[in-house]
Design an enzyme around this catalytic site. Structure first.
Site, short mmCIF file in Angstrom:
data_model
loop_
_atom_site.label_atom_id
_atom_site.label_comp_id
_atom_site.label_asym_id
_atom_site.label_seq_id
_atom_site.Cartn_x
_atom_site.Cartn_y
_atom_site.Cartn_z
N TYR A 125 0.87 -1.18 0.00
CA TYR A 125 0.00 0.00 0.00
C TYR A 125 0.91 1.23 0.00
O TYR A 125 2.08 1.14 -0.35
CB TYR A 125 -0.89 -0.11 1.26
CG TYR A 125 -2.07 0.80 1.31
CD1 TYR A 125 -2.99 0.86 0.27
CD2 TYR A 125 -2.28 1.62 2.42
CE1 TYR A 125 -4.09 1.71 0.33
CE2 TYR A 125 -3.38 2.47 2.49
CZ TYR A 125 -4.27 2.51 1.44
OH TYR A 125 -5.35 3.36 1.51
N ARG A 160 -6.12 10.21 -10.95
CA ARG A 160 -5.52 10.87 -9.77
C ARG A 160 -5.01 9.79 -8.83
O ARG A 160 -5.65 9.45 -7.85
CB ARG A 160 -6.59 11.77 -9.10
CG ARG A 160 -6.10 12.78 -8.14
CD ARG A 160 -5.64 12.21 -6.80
NE ARG A 160 -6.68 11.99 -5.82
CZ ARG A 160 -6.70 10.94 -4.97
NH1 ARG A 160 -5.76 10.01 -5.00
NH2 ARG A 160 -7.66 10.82 -4.10
N LYS A 176 -5.76 -2.01 -2.77
CA LYS A 176 -6.91 -1.76 -1.89
C LYS A 176 -7.63 -3.08 -1.59
O LYS A 176 -8.07 -3.32 -0.48
CB LYS A 176 -7.90 -0.79 -2.56
CG LYS A 176 -7.38 0.64 -2.67
CD LYS A 176 -7.72 1.46 -1.43
CE LYS A 176 -7.09 2.85 -1.52
NZ LYS A 176 -7.30 3.66 -0.33
N GLU A 224 -12.21 4.74 -6.74
CA GLU A 224 -10.90 5.04 -6.14
C GLU A 224 -10.03 5.84 -7.10
O GLU A 224 -9.87 5.46 -8.26
CB GLU A 224 -10.21 3.70 -5.81
CG GLU A 224 -9.00 3.82 -4.92
CD GLU A 224 -9.33 4.22 -3.49
OE1 GLU A 224 -10.20 3.60 -2.87
OE2 GLU A 224 -8.71 5.19 -3.00
N ASP A 225 -9.52 6.92 -6.62
CA ASP A 225 -8.51 7.70 -7.34
C ASP A 225 -8.96 8.16 -8.73
O ASP A 225 -8.17 8.14 -9.70
CB ASP A 225 -7.17 6.95 -7.37
CG ASP A 225 -6.53 6.91 -5.97
OD1 ASP A 225 -7.21 7.29 -4.99
OD2 ASP A 225 -5.36 6.52 -5.85
N ASP A 234 -14.11 6.17 -1.94
CA ASP A 234 -13.18 6.05 -0.82
C ASP A 234 -12.46 7.37 -0.52
O ASP A 234 -12.22 7.70 0.63
CB ASP A 234 -12.17 4.96 -1.18
CG ASP A 234 -11.27 4.59 -0.02
OD1 ASP A 234 -11.76 4.58 1.11
OD2 ASP A 234 -10.09 4.28 -0.27
N ASP A 235 -12.10 8.09 -1.57
CA ASP A 235 -11.33 9.33 -1.37
C ASP A 235 -12.19 10.44 -0.75
O ASP A 235 -11.69 11.27 0.01
CB ASP A 235 -10.74 9.79 -2.71
CG ASP A 235 -9.85 8.71 -3.28
OD1 ASP A 235 -8.86 8.36 -2.62
OD2 ASP A 235 -10.17 8.18 -4.36
N ASN A 269 -0.65 11.57 0.03
CA ASN A 269 0.15 10.37 -0.25
C ASN A 269 0.79 10.48 -1.62
O ASN A 269 0.28 11.20 -2.48
CB ASN A 269 -0.76 9.12 -0.23
CG ASN A 269 -1.38 8.89 1.13
OD1 ASN A 269 -0.70 8.99 2.14
ND2 ASN A 269 -2.67 8.60 1.15
N1 LIG Z 1 -4.79 9.80 3.90
C1 LIG Z 1 -5.78 9.35 3.18
O1 LIG Z 1 -6.50 8.40 3.57
C2 LIG Z 1 -6.09 9.98 1.87
C3 LIG Z 1 -5.23 10.86 1.30
N2 LIG Z 1 -5.53 11.43 0.10
C4 LIG Z 1 -4.53 12.30 -0.50
O2 LIG Z 1 -5.01 13.61 -0.57
C5 LIG Z 1 -4.42 14.26 -1.68
C6 LIG Z 1 -5.49 15.01 -2.45
O3 LIG Z 1 -6.42 14.13 -2.94
P1 LIG Z 1 -7.80 14.67 -3.56
O4 LIG Z 1 -8.51 15.52 -2.59
O5 LIG Z 1 -8.51 13.53 -4.10
O6 LIG Z 1 -7.25 15.57 -4.75
P2 LIG Z 1 -7.99 16.71 -5.55
O7 LIG Z 1 -7.24 16.88 -6.80
O8 LIG Z 1 -9.43 16.45 -5.59
O9 LIG Z 1 -7.75 18.02 -4.64
C7 LIG Z 1 -6.52 18.64 -4.46
C8 LIG Z 1 -6.76 20.01 -3.90
O10 LIG Z 1 -5.53 20.56 -3.52
C9 LIG Z 1 -5.44 21.88 -4.05
N3 LIG Z 1 -4.05 22.23 -4.28
C10 LIG Z 1 -3.18 21.71 -5.16
N4 LIG Z 1 -1.99 22.31 -5.05
C11 LIG Z 1 -2.10 23.23 -4.10
C12 LIG Z 1 -1.22 24.17 -3.52
N5 LIG Z 1 0.05 24.24 -3.91
N6 LIG Z 1 -1.68 24.96 -2.56
C13 LIG Z 1 -2.95 24.89 -2.15
N7 LIG Z 1 -3.84 24.00 -2.63
C14 LIG Z 1 -3.41 23.17 -3.60
C15 LIG Z 1 -6.24 21.85 -5.33
O11 LIG Z 1 -6.58 23.17 -5.64
P3 LIG Z 1 -7.41 23.59 -6.95
O12 LIG Z 1 -8.79 23.07 -6.69
O13 LIG Z 1 -7.34 25.06 -6.96
O14 LIG Z 1 -6.76 22.92 -8.10
C16 LIG Z 1 -7.41 20.99 -4.88
O15 LIG Z 1 -8.37 21.76 -4.23
C17 LIG Z 1 -3.70 13.18 -2.48
O16 LIG Z 1 -2.32 13.27 -2.24
C18 LIG Z 1 -4.22 11.89 -1.92
O17 LIG Z 1 -3.24 10.89 -1.92
C19 LIG Z 1 -6.71 11.19 -0.55
C20 LIG Z 1 -7.60 10.31 -0.02
C21 LIG Z 1 -7.33 9.59 1.20
C1 LIG Z 2 -5.31 6.67 0.61
C2 LIG Z 2 -5.95 7.05 -0.63
O1 LIG Z 2 -7.04 6.56 -0.94
C3 LIG Z 2 -5.33 8.02 -1.47
O2 LIG Z 2 -4.29 8.57 -1.12
O3 LIG Z 2 -5.87 8.27 -2.55
MG LIG Z 3 -7.47 6.87 -2.97
#
Ligand SMILES: NC(=O)C1=CN([C@@H]2O[C@H](COP(=O)(O)OP(=O)(O)OC[C@H]3O[C@@H](n4cnc5c(N)ncnc54)[C@H](OP(=O)(O)O)[C@@H]3O)[C@@H](O)[C@H]2O)C=CC1
Ligand SMILES: CC(=O)C(=O)O
Ligand SMILES: [Mg+2]
Length: 617
Positions: free
Chosen positions: A165, A218, A236, A308-309, A331-332, A473
């Site tokens: 993972y 993503r 997963k 997912e992603d 999941d996200d 991540n």
């Molecule tokens: N720990 C866990 O269980 C999980 C972790 N994650 C992690 O979260 C991260 C984001 O995932 P997700 O939400 O799906 O991604 P998205 O692409 O949906 O969202 C990313 C967000 O971050 C913003 N962003 C990007 N760069 C910057 C910056 N330099 N400064 C400020 N804001 C920024 C984007 O802004 P804008 O909208 O303006 O482009 C957007 O709003 C990934 O790395 C993923 O691995 C996700 C799910 C679960």
């Molecule tokens: C953990 C997870 O689902 C992610 O980083 O997208």
């Molecule tokens: Mg994910």
């Protein structure tokens, strides 16, 4: 009794009809063996399961999962038994099994117990210096000897989770075409448009209960990896089995390939996916619609589909479209929300107050950020009886253009709009921290190193115990490291991250960071849905999962500054999550498996797959 036997006979014959081409004598022997096993299974089922609910994890309890039984296979060839990862035991086949199943001579003379095989594998894998080599060794084992793979993963979960993972699965996806050996999972590309049902029928397992599907746009915080995203559904689902006890044959990883916008991949001669830009709009929507329809047609109403992603421009739309017609869950957005809310509920023991007393600031306003934000607001609303709109005001988000405020509303994507509060524009995160004065800072940006020294210091100057969650991540994208969080806050931060960090020594004290990852939720959540026959995912089920997980944090964990329990006991934790999710589903009238088992925790445990080798005698 007669009808049960007739039924059993029918089952056995259908088993043979599909799988066996041997002679009559062998066929009789197999029917006899199958009959005995099915009779035993039905008795065990009655004993194990309160309320007369049918056995669903046929594999451990025997019959259902074996269209071709090991007996029929070995009559044909012992070699084939060894090559079948579901049944292979490698050097652990006993002397008697070697004789009974035509294996003599095909294995070296020694016989090992499963435990000795585990020890041997760990001895070997620990010698590999390169994490990706460990990943390859694990995948190779999964494809060779499934039960050994899961035994090893379950017994060494803390050590091996970072391999199968995050973070190593991220590197594996980046290099997927390079390390590609045997295909895993099901690939559905634009080439299969109009034939998706046919493609699903090519998958060898018929009683699939959970699908994890990605379109690769993503992958973690690593962006568009196209078809190479397959590592994520595979990983997963390995967790669904190891952490949540869903039997492997019930798990189906799928990658939908609509192309990629990743230039490097498009130019790579070894890239395994479609070599063109991503399909969008109607073409994309039609493929997804065909997929969702075919899945239900092939596996029935209660198949669990985990998105997912996906990139956020598709993720929210797919969830909105399919959550009312399918047992679908993102999941996200939702799993992450549930795990983070759980950590926040637990953290109150350390930072004090109620959820409504806190102010939350996010860096990143996408799937994870707005998904978590919404569940926080929902929970505050439930606790205070205030309208959810009002509760949203406790939560602020920063995206790549700065703080989300009212004056930006017209240009914001729909999922950001509820978070556009009255405030003057603020450009960067540091300015936002100073302006909003949050008690909790959450990173969901996918961009590493964005929690700078100044940001952490500002959090530490506002709060006695700043709660810092760097969720992105893999490790390279984490908003800060554990060491940075503890050092820059002078040892006062409560810290957890999406990918694991080692303990940190600061000023003579050892700080143990927690892992805030949806892996704590989705395996148990899925088990809860499946074992109760739940037909739709409701937000209250996510809240139930959060509370269940938070209740598993012990005093000992709190003393170490942890807001999540360690992964060592994850199967019991998943059983607790499953039980609470199922209980809520029954309460809401969403559970179809009736009557309700009396003790849902015990029921969850009894449903869990065990990777211990079976005897083939
Ligand atoms: N720990 C866990 O269980 C999980 C972790 N994650 C992690 O979260 C991260 C984001 O995932 P997700 O939400 O799906 O991604 P998205 O692409 O949906 O969202 C990313 C967000 O971050 C913003 N962003 C990007 N760069 C910057 C910056 N330099 N400064 C400020 N804001 C920024 C984007 O802004 P804008 O909208 O303006 O482009 C957007 O709003 C990934 O790395 C993923 O691995 C996700 C799910 C679960
Ligand atoms: C953990 C997870 O689902 C992610 O980083 O997208
Ligand atoms: Mg994910």
């Amino acid at each position: 009794m007669f009808s049960i036997r007739a039924n059993i006979l029918k089952k056995a014959c259908s088993v043979l009809g599909r799988g066996h081409r041997g002679d009559r004598k062998v066929k009789d022997k197999v029917i006899e063996g199958t009959l005995k096993k099915i009779e035993i299974d039905e008795a065990v089922t009655d004993l194990n399961v309160a309320g007369g609910v049918e056995d669903m994890y046929g594999e451990d309890l025997a019959s259902q999962d074996q269209p071709i039984t090991p007996w029929t296979m070995t009559v044909a060839s012992g070699h084939a038994l060894m090559r079948d990862p579901h049944h292979n035991k490698g050097i652990a086949f006993t002397e008697k099994e070697r004789d009974a199943h035509y294996l003599r001579g095909l294995l070296p003379p020694a016989t090992f117990s499963q435990d000795l095989q585990v020890k041997r594998f760990m001895h070997i894998i620990r010698k590999y210096d390169v994490p990706l080599h460990k990943y390859i060794a694990m995948i190779d084992l999964q494809e060779r000897d499934e039960r050994l793979f899961y035994k090893i993963l379950i017994d060494h979960v803390e050590e091996l989770l970072p391999i199968v993972y995050t973070p190593v699965v991220g590197e594996a996806c980046q290099k997927y075409s390079e390390i590609f050996m045997r295909p895993q999972g099901l690939y559905i590309s634009l080439k299969e448009k109009g034939r998706i049902l046919e493609v699903l029928k090519n998958w060898p397992e018929k009683s699939v209960q959970v699908i994890v599907v990605t379109d690769g746009e993503r992958i973690l915080g690593l962006g568009d990896l196209g078809c190479q995203g397959m590592g994520i559904p595979v990983g997963k689902l390995a967790l669904y089995t190891a952490l949540g006890g869903i039997r492997p044959s019930a798990c189906l990883p799928i990658t939908i390939d609509v192309g990629t916008n990743n230039k490097k991949l498009l130019e790579d001669e070894f890239y395994i996916g479609l070599r063109h830009k991503r399909a969008t709009g109607q073409e994309y929507a039609e493929l997804l619609e065909e997929f969702m329809t075919a899945v239900k047609q092939n596996y029935g109403e209660k198949i669990l589909i985990q998105f997912e992603d996906f990139a956020n421009h598709n993720a929210f739309e797919l969830l909105t479209k399919y959550r009312s017609s399918h047992l679908a869950f993102n999941d996200d957005i939702q799993g992450t929300a549930s795990v983070v809310l759980s950590g926040l509920l637990a953290s109150l023991k350390l930072i004090g107050g109620t959820l409504a007393d806190h102010t939350f600031l996010f860096l990143g306003a996408g799937e994870a950020g707005t998904g978590i934000a919404e569940l926080i607001a929902l929970e505050i609303s439930k606790q205070t009886n205030d309208p959810v709109e009002q509760c949203r005001r406790r939560v602020w988000l920063v995206d790549s253009k700065g703080l989300i405020v009212e004056s930006r509303k017209d240009t914001l994507q729909h999922f950001k709009q509820p978070w556009a509060h009255e405030h003057e524009p603020v450009k960067g995160l540091l300015e936002a921290v100073k302006a909003i004065k949050p008690t909790v800072l959450i990173g969901t940006s996918g961009v590493g190193k964005t929690f700078t020294k100044e940001v952490i210091e500002a959090m530490a100057s506002i709060n006695e115990k700043p709660l810092i969650l760097a969720l992105s991540n893999p490790t390279s994208q984490s908003e800060c490291t554990a060491e940075e969080a503890y050092t820059w806050s002078e040892g006062r931060a409560i810290f957890a991250s999406g990918s694991p960090f080692d303990p940190v020594e600061y000023n003579g004290k050892v700080f143990t960071p927690g892992q805030s990852n949806n892996a704590y939720i989705f395996p148990g959540f899925g088990l809860g849905l499946i074992m109760s026959g739940t037909i739709r995912v409701h937000d209250d089920l996510l809240l139930a999962a959060s509370e269940a997980l938070a209740s598993q944090v012990t005093e000992e964990n709190y003393k170490k500054g942890l807001i999540y329990p360690p992964f060592t006991n994850i199967r019991q934790i998943s059983a607790h999550v499953a039980a609470k999710v199922a209980a809520k589903a029954y309460e809401l009238g969403l559970a179809s498996r009736l009557p309700r088992p009396r003790d849902l925790y015990k029921f969850a445990e009894s449903c869990m797959y065990s990777p211990v080798y079976r005897s083939y005698l």
